[in-house]
Design a protein around this motif. Sequence first.
Motif, short mmCIF file in Angstrom:
data_model
loop_
_atom_site.label_atom_id
_atom_site.label_comp_id
_atom_site.label_asym_id
_atom_site.label_seq_id
_atom_site.Cartn_x
_atom_site.Cartn_y
_atom_site.Cartn_z
N VAL A 115 82.59 63.46 -5.84
CA VAL A 115 83.36 64.54 -6.46
C VAL A 115 83.29 64.42 -7.98
O VAL A 115 83.13 65.43 -8.70
N TRP A 155 75.59 63.75 -3.65
CA TRP A 155 76.10 64.06 -2.31
C TRP A 155 75.06 63.74 -1.24
O TRP A 155 75.42 63.38 -0.11
N GLY A 207 88.71 64.52 -8.17
CA GLY A 207 89.06 65.77 -8.83
C GLY A 207 89.99 65.56 -10.02
O GLY A 207 89.80 66.18 -11.07
N ALA A 240 88.94 62.03 -2.56
CA ALA A 240 88.55 63.33 -3.11
C ALA A 240 89.52 63.78 -4.20
O ALA A 240 89.11 64.30 -5.25
#
Length: 268
Positions: A76, A82, A261, A257
């Motif tokens: 993230v 990814w 963020g 996550a």
Amino acid sequence: MSTSDIFLGEIVGTAVLILLGGGVCAAVTFRHSKAFNAGWTAIALGWGMAVLTGAYIAAGVSGAHLNPAVTVGLAVQGGTEWSDVPAYVLAQMIGAMLGASLVWVAYYGQFLAHLTGREATGGPGAQETAVADRTAQGPATPGPGPVLGIFSTAPEIRNTWQNLATEVVATVVLVLAILTQGLNQEGEGLGPLGVLITALVVVGIGLSLGGPTGYAINPARDLGPRLVHALLPLPNKGGSDWSYAWVPVAGPLLGGALAGGLYTLAFA
């Protein structure tokens, strides 16, 4: 960083992490262990040293994520591609299962003695011993078998949303500490100082936030050994508590996550 580097580093590092972390849980649990009843401080310190050792071993090879929540947080944040996430997570799961199996090997005699003793089999004196244990340790938690705590976590009070929130909050602390203080120069894993910082953070999380759920803060750390518990031929081992198993997977992944963020919004 190649896929083979990721696999080698994460399998070996995670296996060592779980061997030493599960090992301290076994040492404190078994009556025929020199560390029997050493307490929660020993477990928190043991897990911190487990992270320290496993991460130092893997840092130069794979970046020492050793934790799908860390991998997701780095993805993230942008430090990990990814496309590399599946390789990291698969290697972490394999390593976690290998480490849990090695705990069984190292404590094989203790497992047998514990699970075939009168407390587990209901032999003469079992009722008196069980009453004494309940008096000393408080009410038994429903679900887990008698040695599941060596392999995976369980809450002290079963409240799904509280348990989930505890794992989310604790994992945010872990991953945010890694993102702000622990990354190597490439920004894709732990650096030498970051390994030490992360190990100390794990000890702090254990002492401060580990009481409600046992602080999985790592889906592979919980799910991999739980699968090993289900598969090993342990007599009288009881259940693997699958009704709870999703919490220490979903909570840390969500926490990782969120930390990624938050870092991108507030610190990048």
